[in-house]
Design a protein around this motif. Structure first.
Motif, mmCIF file in Angstrom:
data_model
loop_
_atom_site.group_PDB
_atom_site.id
_atom_site.type_symbol
_atom_site.label_atom_id
_atom_site.label_comp_id
_atom_site.label_asym_id
_atom_site.label_seq_id
_atom_site.Cartn_x
_atom_site.Cartn_y
_atom_site.Cartn_z
ATOM 1 N N ALA A 1 0.885 -1.097 0.149
ATOM 2 C CA ALA A 1 0.309 -0.102 -0.006
ATOM 3 C C ALA A 1 0.784 1.198 -0.105
ATOM 4 O O ALA A 1 1.842 1.444 0.767
ATOM 5 C CB ALA A 1 -1.085 -0.137 1.497
ATOM 6 N N HIS A 2 0.643 2.177 -0.871
ATOM 7 C CA HIS A 2 1.355 3.444 -0.913
ATOM 8 C C HIS A 2 0.132 4.510 -1.521
ATOM 9 O O HIS A 2 0.091 4.457 -2.668
ATOM 10 C CB HIS A 2 2.701 3.290 -1.605
ATOM 11 N N GLY A 3 0.198 5.624 -0.698
ATOM 12 C CA GLY A 3 -0.548 6.847 -1.161
ATOM 13 C C GLY A 3 -2.208 6.675 -1.218
ATOM 14 O O GLY A 3 -2.680 5.505 -0.857
ATOM 15 N N LYS A 4 -2.914 7.550 -1.694
ATOM 16 C CA LYS A 4 -4.210 7.365 -1.844
ATOM 17 C C LYS A 4 -4.931 7.916 -3.046
ATOM 18 O O LYS A 4 -4.105 8.534 -3.672
ATOM 19 C CB LYS A 4 -4.932 8.293 -0.506
ATOM 20 N N ASP A 5 -6.196 7.448 -3.481
ATOM 21 C CA ASP A 5 -6.416 7.913 -4.622
ATOM 22 C C ASP A 5 -7.321 9.257 -4.444
ATOM 23 O O ASP A 5 -7.309 10.057 -3.479
ATOM 24 C CB ASP A 5 -7.345 6.696 -5.518
ATOM 25 N N LYS A 6 -8.124 9.840 -5.493
ATOM 26 C CA LYS A 6 -8.852 11.130 -5.280
ATOM 27 C C LYS A 6 -9.989 10.856 -4.318
ATOM 28 O O LYS A 6 -10.351 12.172 -4.100
ATOM 29 C CB LYS A 6 -9.221 11.366 -6.826
ATOM 30 N N LEU B 1 -4.383 6.576 -15.355
ATOM 31 C CA LEU B 1 -4.482 6.442 -14.079
ATOM 32 C C LEU B 1 -4.761 7.803 -13.148
ATOM 33 O O LEU B 1 -5.419 7.489 -12.363
ATOM 34 C CB LEU B 1 -2.797 6.022 -13.592
ATOM 35 N N MET B 2 -4.512 8.881 -13.966
ATOM 36 C CA MET B 2 -4.596 10.120 -13.386
ATOM 37 C C MET B 2 -6.083 10.537 -13.101
ATOM 38 O O MET B 2 -6.337 11.405 -12.872
ATOM 39 C CB MET B 2 -3.711 11.183 -13.999
ATOM 40 N N LYS B 3 -7.054 9.741 -13.989
ATOM 41 C CA LYS B 3 -8.412 10.003 -13.992
ATOM 42 C C LYS B 3 -8.784 9.464 -12.481
ATOM 43 O O LYS B 3 -9.751 10.171 -11.784
ATOM 44 C CB LYS B 3 -9.177 9.059 -14.841
#
Length: 457
Positions: free
Chosen positions: A209-214, A333-335
């Protein structure tokens, strides 16, 4: 009948109405707003009524032997004979899998080789011998074991949502999941943590796990190019999967109750396919960890992956299938993920690169403190009984059609559930080995801070 319960009686079907209006996952990302429909603290009157009905049934069975309670079949995702597979792995001549990690070598064995030993352990062991925290064979004991550090309602609501608020189906599904945890010795897996995982899996970082989505959901990176079926036995892979899913539960806290899974197929080849693993993972998601997946992004699949997908898709639960998206480039991915949260190697600005954080010698010293564990256990038991008493008052208010008392009892339950979670988290320090996310400082109690490991210019 008073107002609320009169309105409930006029509904044509609670099952049809509960959970209505949940937004598609792509719509949630477009709006930038997490859909909390049917989630903890976000229930309609109909949904709260069904939650109360579930708890009444649960408490009616609470002191029965769990084996006597009807449930869904506990299906085996593969035909693997775990005992035979372990013996086979034990007798396999050792070979190096990854950066000095040998086949069938555990993290504990690797740490001993590296001189990482604890003064608390008689023989330098980093974690003491497992002590079961399930005192008897009743549903009560098994259920609380499954709750762990969750708010009690959070786990129950997962099963209700997964079965579209059909009480009988949700209850049988939940009981099956609780029984499965006992069969798979999930509490023991949590106790030893990654210490008993296959060392090569942890050193490689097959999934992390690393970071979070929008939407704020933790991102799970799973690079198939790192995985080879021959590198570990099936029982070890299954253990790793259960440990990972139980660890990820700690990174979730309402309103964030699901994860964003990225199946990274960059450099994927046929050699990386592992059907027993795929079947096991899908079964776990559908039956034993329902409503934990927010979105799954299949990234950068090779041209021939469409053929593989035709084989996988029939295995998918329809709810899981609805959450799968495909992306071929970083723009895809950036969506779903902000550029600063996206790994640089996948087109983003976060320079983080996975490196396994090895255990420190005394990180699990509280687990060797039997007296301390007994004290926090008694405290937790007392808070749980207070919660059960409040739940009985809540159920009675519903049965009496007392709107005011029902609302008052509901608020009281939620307040006490915070105490249950707090006491369970305190006991967790005595019953769960520390892990990658506690060692790196990402997880402190229930606070998740990815900035501890992110790297930006």
């Amino acid at each position: 009948m008073s107002g609320l319960f009169k309105s409930l009686s006029r509904q044509r079907s609670t099952v049809d109405i509960a959970g209505a209006g949940r937004e598609a996952i792509t719509t949630q990302f477009t709006k930038g707003r997490l859909d909390t429909c049917g989630a903890f603290k976000h229930l309609t009157p109909v949904e709260e009524k069904l939650l109360a009905d579930f708890w009444k049934r649960l408490l009616d069975d609470f002191d029965k032997p769990i084996d006597s309670i009807d449930c869904d079949p506990i299906a085996r995702p593969t035909d693997s004979d775990d005992a035979a597979e372990r013996e086979k792995a034990k007798n396999t001549p050792p070979f190096e899998v990854f950066e000095g990690c040998m086949f069938n070598q555990s993290v504990a064995e690797k740490c001993k080789e590296l001189g990482i030993v604890s003064e608390c352990g008689k023989d330098g062991e980093l974690v003491p011998v497992y002590q079961s925290q399930i005192p008897d064979n009743t549903l009560r004991s098994a259920f609380w074991s499954a709750i762990r550090e969750d708010h009690p309602d959070v786990l129950v609501l997962r099963f209700l949502r997964a079965r579209k608020w059909d009480l009988d189906k949700a209850y049988k599904m939940a009981i099956a999941a609780v029984k499965w945890r006992i069969l798979e010795k999930v509490e023991e897996i949590i106790w030893y943590g990654d210490i008993h995982n296959d060392a090569s899996l942890m050193w490689k970082g097959v999934s992390y796990a690393h970071g979070k989505d929008k939407l704020g959901q933790p991102i799970i990176w799973s690079g198939s190019y790192l995985h080879h079926q021959k590198d570990q036995s099936y029982p070890q892979l299954k253990r790793y999967l259960i440990w990972m899913m139980e660890t990820l539960r700690q990174l979730l806290s309402p309103p964030i109750e699901r994860v964003c899974l990225i199946m990274d197929l960059t450099d994927h080849s046929n050699a990386n396919m592992d059907w027993p693993f795929v079947k096991t993972f899908l079964k776990f998601l559908e039956a034993y960890y329902p409503e934990c997946l927010g979105i799954c992004i299949v990234y950068n699949g090779p041209w021939w992956f469409s053929g593989v997908w035709k084989l996988i898709s029939p295995l998918l639960d329809p709810v899981v299938a609805s959450k799968i998206q495909f992306a071929q480039k970083p723009e895809g991915l950036m969506k779903f993920i902000d550029e600063k949260e996206l790994l640089e190697i996948r087109g983003g600005k976060d320079k983080y690169a996975y490196e396994y954080a090895k255990p420190s010698p005394e990180e699990n010293k509280l687990m060797f403190d039997d007296e301390g564990r007994e004290l926090v256990s008694k405290k937790l038991d007392g808070v749980r009984e207070t919660f059960i008493a409040a739940t009985k008052d809540w159920i009675k208010a519903k049965a009496d059609s007392d709107d005011s008392k029902f609302a008052e009892s509901s608020a009281r339950r939620i307040e006490i559930s915070e105490d249950v979670k707090s006491a369970a988290m305190e006991k967790d320090k005595y019953t769960r080995a520390r892990h990658f996310y506690t060692r790196t400082g990402v997880l402190v109690d229930s606070t998740v801070d990815w900035s501890k490991v992110q790297a930006h210019d």
